[in-house]
Design an enzyme around this catalytic site. Structure first.
Site, PDB file in Angstrom:
ATOM      1  N   ARG A 140       0.829  -1.210   0.000  1.00 44.26           N
ATOM      2  CA  ARG A 140       0.000   0.000   0.000  1.00 44.26           C
ATOM      3  C   ARG A 140       0.863   1.259   0.000  1.00 44.26           C
ATOM      4  O   ARG A 140       0.494   2.268  -0.609  1.00 44.26           O
ATOM      5  CB  ARG A 140      -0.959  -0.003   1.192  1.00 44.26           C
ATOM      6  CG  ARG A 140      -1.969   1.131   1.145  1.00 44.26           C
ATOM      7  CD  ARG A 140      -3.091   0.906   2.125  1.00 44.26           C
ATOM      8  NE  ARG A 140      -4.024  -0.106   1.686  1.00 44.26           N
ATOM      9  CZ  ARG A 140      -5.182   0.153   1.075  1.00 44.26           C
ATOM     10  NH1 ARG A 140      -5.523   1.395   0.791  1.00 44.26           N
ATOM     11  NH2 ARG A 140      -5.990  -0.820   0.729  1.00 44.26           N
ATOM     12  N   GLU A 165      -9.540   6.042   7.124  1.00 43.45           N
ATOM     13  CA  GLU A 165      -8.095   6.213   7.038  1.00 43.45           C
ATOM     14  C   GLU A 165      -7.616   7.434   6.261  1.00 43.45           C
ATOM     15  O   GLU A 165      -6.624   8.062   6.660  1.00 43.45           O
ATOM     16  CB  GLU A 165      -7.480   4.946   6.428  1.00 43.45           C
ATOM     17  CG  GLU A 165      -7.574   3.752   7.351  1.00 43.45           C
ATOM     18  CD  GLU A 165      -7.042   2.485   6.702  1.00 43.45           C
ATOM     19  OE1 GLU A 165      -6.028   1.965   7.184  1.00 43.45           O
ATOM     20  OE2 GLU A 165      -7.650   2.026   5.727  1.00 43.45           O
TER      21      GLU A 165
END
Length: 767
Positions: free
Chosen positions: A316, A722
């Site tokens: 990620r 997030e």
């Protein structure tokens, strides 16, 4: 995906769990009524970060009255293994110890204090060896979990050769403690026929179920895992809860009595994994007009003693290395390294903050060298709709440019800069700075198989509804959002709906509540289930409500706790009566929904694909004031514009944005996690400082950009957990701008920008 023209669900400012949390009646693992005969477990940790385990002397502990067992690796009936990706994480150390705090044995006693006293009495005999603690050391030894990963596009070297400005450098981003209010907790109860019931504070009941079954040598259907709610998770309980649940289950299985295991705050900080530290090396090339021509970046991450989720976190970071900027020539390299620290794990942002911080640092440097305003250089490089990421996914509906321009307008950016310069020119001790950070955050698990969810919707004869789904409520409001979706589909008010605890006996194989996917996945699964139930009820109601016209289920409307035919809206059937009559007519009042995120695919070997369902956009301006004598900085102004799509619940979304910002601010400006010789020293709130009320800015504005788009999640909404963490980076750059305003040249400021870092940076600027 759903049309975004749908009306907002009922209760769009309601938070279902609000009253129970505010009154203190909400139950967590330790609050459940104690079963008869409950025992308590405590962990015997490895005293060294690396060594050979020679033996364990249990005699002193077993001599204490009330101690029931001291269990070690040889007492495990199944596999001594709980590794998530690789089989590299034993439940209890055997043969070797790989980090300080690694469980070596588990003690079970009549009281929690006795269990802890007995655990301290167990003698662990280790032959200590030199640990590997740093990324540099692990690189020298070649201690990679897996071969390095790459994502590439264009010709980086050619781009650098063409550049008018080439920047090189290295960055270290530090760890961060999750500091959830509820520490790692579990309670296990024996049931009949070898079944075990596990009440676990986990973000992933299915992973705990799998781990417990594996360790105890049971079948999955012999293990029932239930989670009512968490007192915070932030990723630390995604895989991190499995270890403690398995230890508790081992004790329960061995003694055939209920057992509880709860870590103290000190032990939780000392023994659990954190946000991954990164060491990053980069080269970047820019044209004279500020265009980004080439970027080469290498991410090296400290994974700790076992892989856990390190490969996914590395991935990620790589997928967010570009943040909001189109770069024609780019090379991204990633390596995850094994060390002798507690296994680092998921934490809010999941690697993206480290990747985004790096490129924002590069953009800031380029702006200074090319004499551009930092906002202008960001605007010049922002993605335009349809441009592709380095991994080949089109950035549809790109919002960065529009949102940055809106931010400049809302904050009166030019005037704000002028006022800041004027203030700084007249203040010898206090100076201010402005930082701006945008975000483009991909939503989905990059492990494509995890992008699935199930839900069960049950209507009762009195017109009330029970909803079960695979998400875990941990303060982010997923239960409220799922209930709103079901209420909308069935035409009910929220008071008619109860969302049940997460339970592997009702929802099997649920993906973790992580990666900001909780509402999208589980909300869509619940939507599908509710639509199926609604269709069944409409078909039953159509002939009942027909009056002078042919029955037509497509004309039946469920709204206001009633059903009616749109051709005769005054003739209504109460929803309770509808359910009761449908039951008597043997119409099923239960529906199952399954959802799999469409159109995603990721080839990690090629570094190409469409790993994300959509992107979330946003930006933040932060103004800070720094005392040049003490190095202390404070927030003066924070203005956030965040892309929520059509928000399901603006109240929840604002809370998530504010909380994420301050957690990001803590990472970049407040929180220092110190360790020495493989042991964490800042293991309490007296030594580990997080943002508090005194850090609230004088002006704090959160704007929801409710931009309708088909590139979104459930009912046109977007994930919010997030992405806003990234906004917490803006104050760091504001502080750095403050220091650079004194010299007009670059200042090396270490992250986090605590007073010591600020004073060190100031000292370095002096001749």
């Amino acid at each position: 995906m759903d049309s975004v023209t749908n009306p907002k669900p009922a209760g769009s400012e309601t938070i279902l769990s609000g009253p129970t949390l505010v009154t203190g009646s909400a139950r967590f693992v330790r609050d459940e009524p104690r079963p008869e005969g409950l025992l308590f477990a405590a962990v015997v940790p490895s005293p060294v970060p690396c060594g050979r385990l020679i033996g364990i002397d249990r005699s002193a502990a077993l001599e204490l009255a009330g101690v029931k067992a001291v269990l070690e690796a040889g007492d495990i009936p199944g596999e001594n293994q709980i590794g998530e990706v690789f089989d590299d994480e034993p439940l209890l150390a055997s043969g070797a110890v790989n980090y300080a705090g690694q469980p070596v044995a588990v003690v079970v006693a009549e009281t929690a204090s006795l269990a802890r006293r007995a655990a301290a009495a167990v003698k662990v005999n280790c032959e200590e060896r030199d640990p590997v603690l740093t990324i540099e050391h692990a690189l020298r030894l070649g201690q990679l979990y897996a071969p390095e990963r790459r994502i590439e596009r264009g010709d980086v070297e050619a781009g650098l050769n063409q550049a008018d400005l080439v920047l090189e450098g290295a960055i270290h981003t530090p760890s961060q403690e999750h500091l959830y209010l509820e520490t790692q907790s579990c309670r296990c109860l024996p049931s009949e026929d070898e079944e075990i019931i596990v009440l676990s504070a986990t973000q992933s009941p299915a992973d705990v179920q799998h781990g417990v079954a594996r360790v105890l040598g049971l079948r999955a259907n012999d293990v029932a895992v239930a989670t009512r709610r968490l007192g915070g998770g932030f990723g630390g309980k995604e895989t991190g809860a499995t270890l403690w649940a398995c230890l508790c289950a081992l004790a329960c299985h061995h003694l055939h009595r209920p057992v509880e295991l709860v870590l103290s705050r000190k032990d939780d900080i000392a023994w659990t994994g954190k946000r991954h530290p990164f060491e990053i090396h980069y080269r970047a090339g820019f044209a004279r007009d500020g265009r980004f021509l080439a970027y080469s970046v290498e991410f090296n991450i400290n994974g700790g003693a076992s892989a856990d989720l390190s490969m996914a976190i590395l991935e990620r970071a790589m997928l967010h290395a570009d943040n909001t900027y189109f770069i024609p020539n780019i090379r991204i390299v990633g390596r995850a390294l094994r060390t002798n620290l507690p296994p680092n794990t998921a934490m809010r942002g999941f690697g993206a903050p480290q990747g985004i911080f790096t490129i924002e640092h590069v953009i800031e440097r380029a702006a200074l060298h090319l004499k551009f305003d930092p906002l202008e250089i960001r605007l010049r490089n922002a993605y335009r709709p349809g441009q592709e990421t380095p991994f080949g996914q089109p950035v549809r509906d790109a919002r960065t440019g529009a949102l940055l321009s809106l931010l400049a307008e809302r904050t009166r950016y030019e005037k704000l800069k002028a006022e800041t310069r004027k203030l700084n020119d007249t203040s010898p001790e206090r100076r201010r700075g402005i930082g701006i950070v945008p975000v483009k955050f991909g939503i989905s698990f990059t492990a494509s198989f995890k992008n699935q969810a199930s839900a069960l919707v049950l209507a009762y004869r009195d017109g009330t509804v029970s909803v079960s789904h695979g998400g875990v409520e941990m303060g982010q409001g997923v239960n409220t959002k799922v209930a709103q979706v079901v209420a909308r589909e069935l035409g009910l008010t929220l008071d008619r709906i109860r969302v049940e605890s997460s339970d592997t006996k009702r929802i099997a194989n649920a993906s973790p509540t992580a990666a900001s996917t909780g509402a999208d996945l589980n909300g869509n699964a619940a939507r599908i289930a509710a639509q199926r139930l609604a269709a069944r009820l409409k078909a039953f109601a159509a002939p009942v409500l027909a009056s002078g016209f042919a029955p037509d289920p497509s004309r039946i409307v469920l709204h206001g706790n009633a059903a009616f035919d749109e051709r005769a809206p005054d003739r209504q059937l109460d929803f309770a009566r509808l359910c009761s009559d449908a039951y008597r007519a043997r119409v099923s009042l239960a529906a199952h929904g399954f959802y799999a995120t469409p159109d995603i695919a990721w080839d990690r070997e090629k570094g190409q694909g469409t790993p994300f369902s959509y992107f979330v956009f946003g930006c933040c301006l932060a103004m800070t004031e720094t005392n040049l004598l003490t190095g202390v900085s404070r927030l003066v102004k924070v203005h956030i514009i965040h892309d929520t799509g059509v928000s399901l619940n603006p109240g929840i979304d604002r809370g998530q944005i504010a909380g994420a910002f301050f957690q990001g601010f803590g990472w970049t400006c407040r929180e220092q996690l110190k360790q020495q010789d493989g042991r964490y020293l800042t293991d309490s709130l007296s030594t580990y400082k997080v943002p508090g009320f005194c850090d609230l800015p004088e002006e704090f504005v959160i704007e929801l950009d409710q931009h309708p788009t088909v590139y979104a999640g459930v009912l046109g909404s977007k994930a919010v957990g997030e992405p806003p963490f990234i906004y917490g980076i803006a104050p760091f750059f504001a502080i750095r701008h403050t220091l650079e305003s004194m010299t007009g040249s670059e200042v090396e400021l270490a992250i986090p920008a605590v007073p010591e870092s600020v004073l060190a940076a100031l000292a370095a600027t002096r001749p």
